[in-house]
Design a protein around this motif. Structure first.
Motif, PDB file in Angstrom:
ATOM      1  N   LEU A 106       0.832  -1.208   0.000  1.00 54.24           N
ATOM      2  CA  LEU A 106       0.000   0.000   0.000  1.00 54.24           C
ATOM      3  C   LEU A 106       0.860   1.248   0.000  1.00 54.24           C
ATOM      4  O   LEU A 106       0.577   2.219  -0.713  1.00 54.24           O
ATOM      5  N   VAL A 107       1.923   1.241   0.800  1.00 51.20           N
ATOM      6  CA  VAL A 107       2.816   2.406   0.856  1.00 51.20           C
ATOM      7  C   VAL A 107       3.461   2.619  -0.510  1.00 51.20           C
ATOM      8  O   VAL A 107       3.559   3.751  -1.001  1.00 51.20           O
ATOM      9  N   VAL A 108       3.871   1.521  -1.120  1.00 54.64           N
ATOM     10  CA  VAL A 108       4.510   1.632  -2.437  1.00 54.64           C
ATOM     11  C   VAL A 108       3.515   2.176  -3.466  1.00 54.64           C
ATOM     12  O   VAL A 108       3.836   3.054  -4.271  1.00 54.64           O
ATOM     13  N   LEU A 109       2.289   1.664  -3.389  1.00 51.95           N
ATOM     14  CA  LEU A 109       1.279   2.145  -4.342  1.00 51.95           C
ATOM     15  C   LEU A 109       0.951   3.622  -4.088  1.00 51.95           C
ATOM     16  O   LEU A 109       0.723   4.394  -5.022  1.00 51.95           O
ATOM     17  N   ARG A 110       0.924   3.988  -2.833  1.00 49.85           N
ATOM     18  CA  ARG A 110       0.678   5.410  -2.513  1.00 49.85           C
ATOM     19  C   ARG A 110       1.793   6.288  -3.058  1.00 49.85           C
ATOM     20  O   ARG A 110       1.541   7.382  -3.578  1.00 49.85           O
ATOM     21  N   ALA A 111       3.004   5.805  -2.919  1.00 46.36           N
ATOM     22  CA  ALA A 111       4.135   6.565  -3.453  1.00 46.36           C
ATOM     23  C   ALA A 111       4.020   6.679  -4.970  1.00 46.36           C
ATOM     24  O   ALA A 111       4.267   7.745  -5.550  1.00 46.36           O
ATOM     25  N   PHE A 112       3.624   5.583  -5.589  1.00 50.55           N
ATOM     26  CA  PHE A 112       3.438   5.589  -7.051  1.00 50.55           C
ATOM     27  C   PHE A 112       2.364   6.602  -7.426  1.00 50.55           C
ATOM     28  O   PHE A 112       2.527   7.402  -8.350  1.00 50.55           O
ATOM     29  N   SER A 113       1.250   6.593  -6.706  1.00 54.83           N
ATOM     30  CA  SER A 113       0.153   7.498  -7.082  1.00 54.83           C
ATOM     31  C   SER A 113       0.535   8.948  -6.806  1.00 54.83           C
ATOM     32  O   SER A 113       0.086   9.865  -7.494  1.00 54.83           O
TER      33      SER A 113
ATOM     34  N   VAL B 124      -4.373   0.902 -18.630  1.00 55.94           N
ATOM     35  CA  VAL B 124      -3.300   1.380 -17.741  1.00 55.94           C
ATOM     36  C   VAL B 124      -3.782   2.584 -16.940  1.00 55.94           C
ATOM     37  O   VAL B 124      -3.621   2.644 -15.712  1.00 55.94           O
ATOM     38  N   THR B 125      -4.404   3.537 -17.622  1.00 53.85           N
ATOM     39  CA  THR B 125      -4.836   4.745 -16.898  1.00 53.85           C
ATOM     40  C   THR B 125      -5.973   4.428 -15.932  1.00 53.85           C
ATOM     41  O   THR B 125      -6.070   5.033 -14.868  1.00 53.85           O
ATOM     42  N   ALA B 126      -6.811   3.451 -16.288  1.00 52.70           N
ATOM     43  CA  ALA B 126      -7.883   3.065 -15.364  1.00 52.70           C
ATOM     44  C   ALA B 126      -7.289   2.441 -14.094  1.00 52.70           C
ATOM     45  O   ALA B 126      -7.719   2.757 -12.974  1.00 52.70           O
ATOM     46  N   VAL B 127      -6.277   1.588 -14.296  1.00 52.81           N
ATOM     47  CA  VAL B 127      -5.625   0.973 -13.127  1.00 52.81           C
ATOM     48  C   VAL B 127      -4.995   2.043 -12.249  1.00 52.81           C
ATOM     49  O   VAL B 127      -5.134   2.032 -11.023  1.00 52.81           O
ATOM     50  N   VAL B 128      -4.305   2.985 -12.885  1.00 51.25           N
ATOM     51  CA  VAL B 128      -3.661   4.058 -12.114  1.00 51.25           C
ATOM     52  C   VAL B 128      -4.721   4.877 -11.384  1.00 51.25           C
ATOM     53  O   VAL B 128      -4.548   5.249 -10.213  1.00 51.25           O
TER      54      VAL B 128
ATOM     55  N   THR C  53      -5.500   4.575  -2.717  1.00 54.17           N
ATOM     56  CA  THR C  53      -4.392   4.910  -1.810  1.00 54.17           C
ATOM     57  C   THR C  53      -4.489   6.317  -1.244  1.00 54.17           C
ATOM     58  O   THR C  53      -3.979   6.601  -0.168  1.00 54.17           O
ATOM     59  N   LYS C  54      -5.138   7.187  -1.987  1.00 47.65           N
ATOM     60  CA  LYS C  54      -5.218   8.570  -1.523  1.00 47.65           C
ATOM     61  C   LYS C  54      -6.588   8.931  -0.965  1.00 47.65           C
ATOM     62  O   LYS C  54      -6.838  10.095  -0.651  1.00 47.65           O
TER      63      LYS C  54
END
Lengths: 675, 143
Positions: free
Chosen positions: A277-284, A480-484, A491-492
């Motif tokens: 989750l932290v990694v995904l939050r950083a990505f977002s 890809v954009t839907a996943v993001v 995450t946010k």
């Protein structure tokens, strides 16, 4: 002799005698403020827009100083730009994301401890990969819509009204947040070099928004020269910085960076576990890097021919420039073991620059140009939001005022609206980029997903050459954009994304409601074929008269010209004075019927409205016309002393059906004015 | 020559701009009032107060162009147009009515049978105007 036609035209024709006996000349007196352009057609001259009152004139002068002279509609010529200028004009929004994208990734990772910062580089690579996919997909948009298709247009045309409105809502939110985030980031860059700014960052930021607003109201055209210099200086500065950093890395001469011990202590004390989750939050958080990609696609017609090819090449160059800067800063930041400032007083970019080159002229150039270009990025939204709002107004999804172009050919209502909204959001979030980022990227990815999906539908419908490849590219882009978008939303969510997720459907509902209202009104107003005629109506005219003076006599004379059925109404709270008024009336104006109503409770409006209800009952087909005498004082400051009753009557009758209210102003003649 | 009031009959010819510039040159030192006049010639088979919309639109355009030239050389041009049977008569009439000191009239370059010709309007204004007259001939057109 002057010939006066029954229905006067603008201007006058005066026959006169000529030189010789029997000769005639017709002098044509032209209207002062209009220019003849055809039979019954005129164009308003500049003098038609000049105020005649002193106060109005003064107001116009102040407006002219602030906003500039009014521009004619034909002044808006489309200037074609080259790829070099196009990059400078349309790329700042995306390129300047490099000013804060690395930092935002780090700010999330560091919550899991200093060691987690090692993930900055892989996350950066992932984001650059997504950027590449989005750019490839966006090139398809450019070629499919060479006239400039925003996500709203693409989604509306291919997916329907509601998806189009969702895209529009997402874009409007995104434009507003771009201004807030870019301005906050610009102030952060400034405060890194000038720490005194940090304490007043909200005020500074709002002041900068006000400045850019004024510039846009003046119709600041994105002049190639104005933008080119700073944009290329930004690119040059960061390329030089990154090149130098890479050189030091490779030569083993990288300077050491020592963060303040209190920062390290603070992060280690509060470290949470490093989870997916932290990694995904950083990505977002880092996904802000993808904002601004649509700016070039929206502006394809502005490029020189061949427009789609030039726009596509510019988009690719933009992506490459951004990838170099973003990637370079992330890798150098990782190599230096940069730690983000928990107080947000100094940016990561500032720390990198300071560590590599010290606090010298180059450092200040980098910080200054970063702040300036972030303002330019905000400026892009100052044209994007109003333009999209004007298109929505044309389609009747937002109030028509958003389609109005002001004196300087700018969409004034949209500019002011986005400035106010951005300022409010910025103030509410304390001017902090980190706190604003969670709201920022959802709108972009929702809009991307909808436009890519719309294109898939379009290729399927049209079956152009290479349609299968096009569908593949855009479907992949949409996925890809839907996943993001989902990653960012999840995450946010608790950090502020929920506000955007609530705001979007509310906005869509609002747009839909406005459109439904306009369509209902259109249905009410559009005349059937058998209604397309003008039938004279004989109104019942009522003239409320409190005193038989010049103003009242003028109103009565005017009323007599409107209809044969004119009646005066006098409402009095005293029986004796009512009777005296009636007697005087009989002597002076016997030809007009007078009704006198005594109001024992001294009120004026209820008896007036009841009187109108009673006469209306007799014949509801005939409109009731209330003619009000209004005295116009010599000076504007005297207005408050007069006409309060007339104003109250107008307000009370405004919503009354079948009622027309006419003002007959009485101006004091010039010769009677006091010396 | 120190005229205080100058009349410029304008016909919408290429020479009009030069007429305005010449008027500015002569009139500015004397703070002269400079007035431009266009005459719509109405054919005899039409009444004088007929619908002249097309001619009036043309007149508006040429007078505005003259005003623009005037602004560029620093003068404020008063402009007017009238409808008459013959242009020269209306011009002379206006010159008399307004008490002008000088008429500057443009002369389009015309050749007929190898000779440069002077049109009827310029000729009659030259002969009958109650004041001084300057006729400014347009540049020669190469044969």
């Amino acid at each position: 002799m002057i010939i006066r036609p029954i229905v006067p035209d603008l201007g006058e024709r005066r026959p006169e005698r000529g030189r010789r006996p029997g000769e005639r000349i017709v002098r044509i007196v032209r209207p002062k403020s209009f220019r003849l352009t055809g039979k019954g057609r005129y164009e308003a001259k500049d003098s038609a827009y000049e105020s005649e009152s002193g106060l109005g004139h003064a107001f116009q002068r102040v407006r002219r100083v602030l906003i500039g002279r009014a521009l004619r509609s034909e002044a808006e010529a489309l200037e074609r730009v080259s790829k070099k200028v196009g990059l400078a004009l349309f790329a700042p929004d995306n390129i300047t994301s490099s000013a804060y994208a690395t930092e935002e990734i780090m700010r999330v990772l560091v919550l899991a401890g200093i060691a987690a910062l090692n993930l900055t580089e892989p996350i950066t690579v992932a984001i650059i990969a997504v950027l590449a996919i989005v750019i490839v997909a966006e090139i398809r948009v450019i070629h499919a819509y060479p006239q400039g298709g925003g996500s709203y247009q693409v989604a509306s045309e291919n997916l329907g009204m509601i998806p189009g409105l969702v895209a529009a809502a997402a874009l409007l939110i995104d434009y507003t947040l771009t201004i807030a985030v870019s301005t906050a980031a610009g102030v952060a860059a400034l405060s890194s070099a000038l720490p005194a700014v940090h304490e007043h960052r909200v005020l500074f930021a709002i002041g900068l928004i006000a400045l850019v607003t004024l510039a846009n109201l003046r119709g600041l055209r994105e002049s190639g020269l104005v933008f080119a210099g700073p944009t290329y200086l930004y690119l040059g500065s960061y390329f030089a910085l990154i090149g130098y950093g890479v050189f030091l890395m490779l030569s083993g001469g990288l300077p050491s960076y020592v963060p303040p011990p209190q920062w390290l202590g603070s992060y280690e004390r509060n470290a949470e576990a490093l989870t997916v989750l932290v990694v995904l939050r950083a990505f977002s958080s880092g996904a802000v890097a993808l904002t601004g990609v649509e700016a070039i696609g929206n502006s394809v017609p502005a490029f020189k021919k061949p427009e789609p090819r030039n726009a596509s090449l510019t988009l690719v160059v933009m992506g490459v420039c951004f990838a170099i800067i973003f990637g370079g800063l992330s890798f150098i930041g990782g190599a230096l073991d940069i730690v983000p400032d928990p107080n947000e007083a100094e940016t990561v970019n500032s720390q990198i620059t300071r560590t590599l080159v010290g606090v010298g002229p180059f450092y200040y150039v980098v910080q200054g140009i970063t702040a300036l270009l972030l303002l330019f990025a905000a400026n892009t939204s100052f044209s994007g939001f109003p333009r999209l709002a004007s298109i929505l107004a044309r389609d009747r999804f937002v109030p028509r005022q958003f389609a109005f172009r002001g004196d300087r050919l700018a969409f004034s209502t949209g500019i002011i609206a986005v400035a106010v909204l951005a300022s409010l959001i910025l103030a509410a979030f304390g001017g902090s980029v980190t706190r604003l980022i969670p709201l920022y990227t959802i709108g972009v990815f929702v809009a991307f997903t909808l436009s890519q999906t719309g294109l898939v539908r379009r290729w399927w419908r049209l079956r152009n050459p290479h349609w299968r490849l096009s569908i593949g590219l855009n479907a992949f882009g949409a996925a890809v954009t839907a996943v993001v978008a989902v990653i960012v939303a999840v995450t946010k969510f608790e950090f502020g994304a929920w506000m955007v997720l609530i705001a979007m459907p509310l906005l869509v509902a609002l747009f839909y409601g406005i459109n439904r209202h306009y369509r209902a009104v259109e249905d009410e107003l559009v005349a059937d074929p058998d209604e397309l005629r003008v039938e004279p109506l004989q109104p019942i005219v009522v003239v409320p008269v409190s005193r038989l003076d010049r103003a009242a006599l003028r109103a009565l004379s005017f009323a007599s010209g409107l209809s044969r059925d004119v009646r005066a109404l006098h409402i009095d709270d005293d029986e004796a004075s009512a009777k005296a008024f009636q007697e005087r009336w009989t002597k002076i104006v016997p030809e007009i019927k007078l009704d006198v109503v005594t109001s024992p409770y001294r009120a004026l409006l209820p008896p007036l409205q009841s009187y109108l209800d009673d006469i209306d009952r007799d014949d509801t087909r005939r409109p009731i016309t209330v003619v009000l005498a209004e005295f116009v004082p010599r000076h504007w400051w005297e207005y408050a002393l007069h006409n309060q009753t007339a104003l109250r009557i107008k307000l009370a009758l405004f919503f009354r059906p079948n009622t027309v209210v006419i003002d007959v102003p009485y101006h004091v003649p010039p010769e009677e004015r006091a010396p | 020559m120190k005229p205080k009031r100058i009349l410029l009959p304008l016909a919408g010819a290429a020479v009009d701009a030069d007429v305005v510039r010449l008027a500015a040159l002569i009139g500015k030192p004397n703070k002269a009032q400079i007035e431009a006049l266009h005459v719509i010639e109405v054919q005899w088979n039409r009444p004088l107060d007929a619908d002249l919309t097309e001619d009036e639109v043309r007149a508006e355009r040429l007078l505005e162009a003259a005003e623009e030239v005037g602004r560029s050389v620093g003068i404020t041009l008063q402009t007017e147009y009238v409808a008459a049977r013959t242009a020269w008569s209306a011009i002379v009439h206006e010159a008399e009515q307004r008490n002008v000191d000088l008429v500057i009239i443009g002369m389009p370059y015309r050749r007929r049978m190898g000779q440069v010709t002077v049109g009827r309007t310029v000729q009659n204004v030259f002969l009958k105007a109650p004041c001084e007259v300057i006729a400014l001939r347009d540049r020669a057109v190469p044969a």
